[in-house]
Write an enzyme that holds these catalytic residues in place. Sequence first.
Site, PDB file in Angstrom:
ATOM      1  CE  LYS A 164      11.695  -0.914  93.674  1.00  0.00           C
ATOM      2  NZ  LYS A 164      10.791  -0.055  92.890  1.00  0.00           N
ATOM      3  CG  ASP A 189       8.523   1.981  94.873  1.00  0.00           C
ATOM      4  OD1 ASP A 189       7.274   2.004  94.785  1.00  0.00           O
ATOM      5  OD2 ASP A 189       9.273   2.020  93.869  1.00  0.00           O
ATOM      6  CD  GLU A 214       8.600   5.401  94.404  1.00  0.00           C
ATOM      7  OE1 GLU A 214       9.564   5.511  95.196  1.00  0.00           O
ATOM      8  OE2 GLU A 214       8.756   5.188  93.194  1.00  0.00           O
ATOM      9  CG  ASP A 239       7.223   5.498  89.926  1.00  0.00           C
ATOM     10  OD1 ASP A 239       7.099   5.823  88.742  1.00  0.00           O
ATOM     11  OD2 ASP A 239       8.122   4.707  90.285  1.00  0.00           O
ATOM     12  CE  LYS A 263      11.054   5.405  88.466  1.00  0.00           C
ATOM     13  NZ  LYS A 263      10.450   4.065  88.606  1.00  0.00           N
TER      14      LYS A 263
HETATM   15 MG    MG Z   1       8.645   3.409  92.052  1.00  0.00          MG
END
Ligand code: MG
Length: 369
Positions: A164, A189, A214, A239, A263
Site C-alpha cells: 500500500k 496500491d 493500482e 479496483d 473482487k
Molecule cells: Mg485495491
Amino acid sequence: MRLDALTLTHVRMPLARPFVTAHGRLDAREAILLTLQTEGLTVWGECSAGAVPGYTSETLAGAWRWLQEHLAPRWLGRPLPEPAEFLEAMRSELRAHPMALAGFEMALWDARGQLRGQSLAEMLGAARKTVPAGVALGIQDGLDALRQRAETLFAQGYRRLKIKIRPGYDRLPVETLRRAFPDWPLQVDANGAYDRETASSLIALDDFDLLLIEQPFAADDWETHRWLQARMRTPLCLDETILTAEDARRALDEGVCRAINVKPARVGGLQAARAIHDAAMDGLLWVGGMLETGLGRAASLALAALPAFTLPADLSASARYYPRDITQERFCLNPDGSLSVPEGPGLGVHVDAAALRVFTLRQLTVKRH
Ligand code: MG
C-alpha cells in the site's frame, strides 16, 4: 426446496497483524456471515462490508439492515433460486448493496454445489487446480520494518508482493524493496489517495519495473487515470472504479488502465465477477482480496482459477490474515507459492462452530412464516 431461514452472524476476527492503508488502520476484520437453511441443507456465504466505509460506501450496518429487512422477506418461503435466477431478479439493486448481494449469492452457489456434488470451481468453469498467491503489505512504520516483513514473505514463497502506498510513502518504499528483491514481482496500491498534483511521484515509479500501479485516483475519476496511463509505461490497474463488465470493457478500450483487480464482493458476486473476466480477457486480470474469512477465500480461489486471471491473486495463506479462522480448513501455501483451489462440493470448506462462537458479536435468524 424452500428457503426456510436466513441467519446473519456479525463476526469480529482479530487479524494476525494490523493492516494499514491510505484509509486507516484495521486491527480486526468484521464481516457478516450468512447461513441459508432449507430442508436438510445448510449453506454459507460471506458479506465483506466493513464496519466503517472507506474502500467503498457500503457498510456492515447498512448491509445487515438490507439483508434483514429486504432480502430475507423477499426470498424466504420461496423455492431456493439458482444463482443466475437470483442475480437476474436483483440486478437493479446490484450497485446499491453489492457486498450484501454477493454474500447471499455465495450461499446459493454453495447450495447448488452441495445438491449437485460439484465444486464451485467446476461450476464457474475453472481452468486450474492451483492459483499463484500474492501477498499484500499495509503501510509499515519505517523502511527497515517494511524490508524485514517483506523478507519473511519472500522466504515463505509468495509469487508477488503488493504494498500500500500514499503520498509521501511511495518512492522510498518501492526503491527499498526493489534493491532488496530485484526480481520479485512487485506492485503498489494507492486506494485513490493521489490527485493530479501529487501524481508526479507516481510517474517516477516507472523506473522500478512494477507489475502495476493500482487505483491511484478516486474511483469516479476516469479522466485522471487516462491522463496518467498515457504518460506511463507501467500498467495502471483499476479496483474501486470497476463495478460492471461494461466498466471493465470501457476502461480497457479507452486506455484508462491496462489491468483490473476483480473482487466478487465489490461487483455484486461471483457471476458479476465472471462477467468482468469474460468481457476483459485481453486485459491483465487478477482476483483481489478483502481480508476474507476462510469462506470468502474459498470462493475467491475458485474464481481465481478461471483462465484469464493470469496475475497472482491477493489471496494468501490463512495464517497471514488470522491466527484462528472461521473454517475448519486452513489454506496453506504450496511449495511453488500457490494455493490449492477447494475441490469439495459447493464452497468446499466447513465452518468451525467453536470458532464461530468465539467471534460472534450478534446473530439474528429470520424464518419463513
Ligand atoms: Mg485495491
